[in-house]
Design a protein around this motif. Structure first.
Motif, mmCIF file in Angstrom:
data_model
loop_
_atom_site.group_PDB
_atom_site.id
_atom_site.type_symbol
_atom_site.label_atom_id
_atom_site.label_comp_id
_atom_site.label_asym_id
_atom_site.label_seq_id
_atom_site.Cartn_x
_atom_site.Cartn_y
_atom_site.Cartn_z
ATOM 1 N N ALA A 86 -16.223 51.623 42.530
ATOM 2 C CA ALA A 86 -15.129 52.170 41.709
ATOM 3 C C ALA A 86 -13.784 51.798 42.327
ATOM 4 O O ALA A 86 -12.865 51.336 41.642
ATOM 5 N N ALA A 87 -13.666 51.941 43.639
ATOM 6 C CA ALA A 87 -12.393 51.616 44.318
ATOM 7 C C ALA A 87 -12.137 50.115 44.318
ATOM 8 O O ALA A 87 -11.012 49.658 44.081
ATOM 9 N N GLU A 89 -13.236 47.787 42.163
ATOM 10 C CA GLU A 89 -12.934 47.248 40.828
ATOM 11 C C GLU A 89 -11.475 47.474 40.448
ATOM 12 O O GLU A 89 -10.869 46.673 39.747
ATOM 13 N N GLU A 90 -10.870 48.523 40.954
ATOM 14 C CA GLU A 90 -9.445 48.763 40.671
ATOM 15 C C GLU A 90 -8.569 47.658 41.254
ATOM 16 O O GLU A 90 -7.431 47.470 40.862
ATOM 17 N N HIS A 91 -9.131 46.888 42.226
ATOM 18 C CA HIS A 91 -8.379 45.794 42.852
ATOM 19 C C HIS A 91 -8.954 44.431 42.472
ATOM 20 O O HIS A 91 -8.627 43.424 43.084
ATOM 21 N N ARG A 293 -15.580 55.494 48.355
ATOM 22 C CA ARG A 293 -14.256 55.198 47.801
ATOM 23 C C ARG A 293 -13.202 55.118 48.917
ATOM 24 O O ARG A 293 -12.407 54.187 48.981
#
Ligand code: RIB
Length: 339
Positions: A86-87, A89-91, A293
């Protein structure tokens, strides 16, 4: 199909040079719109997919980070992976998951391959913590590393963990308060730091108040817990993680020993299967997705930072979740047939 062969076919189909195809892929603003469209049409017709790893390797880095877990079959790590992805994919970063299987040799081979692949950084719950480990060499050669579910006093990397000493103490206090005088710690290999810390925590909590014995296991699995059940001679058991606890529950039940009436059990992690067990399992909860995360955020900060990054050691607090396996046994309700 090699990457260059793919680009050659696209260039031939569009009637342009390989350099023009490369520009359309990497710097489209340099290519006239009519030419760019011919190249994009050729890419679609041929089903060409760029080989990002080759391009990234030529550029000297990839958009991948790795997460090396101790045991891919343990739902604890599944939740850690979920938080890490999740963390990441934000980048726009992909997480490559590797399983060491609690084996130092496998961990070494994974780290060799990950360095060859030029992953941007590594998240790891390490098996080998020796000063001359393959992990230390990876760090010395410049790959950012964050320890997961493992504290670290060293300043050459970040770490994210849970206070396992407190977790052990919470389990010990609870079992003593329940009146248990003979308690067994069923732990995995003492080489795993978390196992040592959880054992030390319960030992501190019950010192002078209850007798504590230890049944070590070769690994942290259900099978190891099931086998350990045969060696338990206590009224309460604290297990190094929930998989071991579920194995102990199964082994005791198969021997006709009632949980918690004859033996109480407390696990560690509070994975989803703890509450769903035939006798809902008491467990010391770890914030699993948050571990993944937070570790990923620290790693990406170190990777994307320009040297301002300072290594940090984040420690989360565990929480004891009391369920039937160590609490008051469920009052017997008459069966639906009234018998
Ligand atoms: O990381 C070692 C152990 O700690 C794992 O088995 C996991 O269950 C966690 O509790």
């Amino acid at each position: 199909m090699s990457n260059t062969t793919g680009i050659k076919e696209v260039a031939r189909r569009a009637g342009v040079s390989i350099g023009t195809v490369s520009n359309v892929l990497n710097r489209p603003e340099l290519v006239a719109s009519s030419t760019r469209q011919r190249v994009l049409d050729a890419i679609t017709e041929l089903g060409y997919v760029r080989n990002d790893s080759a391009r990234q390797l030529r550029a000297g880095h990839s958009r991948q980070i790795a997460l090396v877990v101790l045991d891919v079959t343990n739902p604890f790590f599944t939740d850690v992976v979920r938080g890490a992805e999740a963390a990441a994919e934000e980048h726009g970063v992909m997480v490559v998951v590797c399983n060491s299987g609690e084996d130092a040799g496998r961990e070494h081979r994974h780290l060799d391959l990950l360095e060859e692949q030029r992953v941007r950084g590594v998240l790891i719950t390490p098996v080998d913590e020796s000063p001359n480990s393959r992990l230390e060499l990876l760090i010395q050669r410049g790959t950012p590393v964050v320890l997961v579910d493992r504290g670290s006093g060293r300043h050459s990397r970040c770490s994210v963990a849970v206070d396992d000493l407190l977790g052990g103490r919470l389990a010990g206090e609870h079992l003593v308060e329940q009146g248990h005088q003979r308690i067994t710690f069923v732990g995995g290999p003492a080489s795993i730091t978390q196992v040592r810390d959880r054992h030390a925590g319960i030992a501190e909590a019950v010192a002078g108040r209850a007798e504590l014995s230890v049944v070590p296991t070769p690994n942290l699995t259900v099978a190891a817990g099931r086998a350990a059940a045969a060696e338990i001679d206590a009224t309460a058991v604290f297990c190094a993680n929930d998989l071991v606890a579920l194995g102990v529950l199964q082994g005791l039940t198969q021997r006709g020993i009632r949980v918690p009436q004859d033996v109480a059990i407390v696990g560690y992690d509070d994975i989803e299967f703890a509450a769903a067990a035939a006798v809902p399992l008491s467990s010391v909860r770890q914030p699993r997705e948050q571990l993944g995360r937070t570790a990923t955020a620290l790693l990406l900060e170190e990777i994307e930072d320009d040297g301002r990054h300072e290594h940090r050691h984040v420690v989360f607090q565990p929480e004891l979740i009391v369920r039937e396996s160590s609490g008051r046994p469920r009052t017997r309700r008459p069966s639906r047939k009234g018998r």
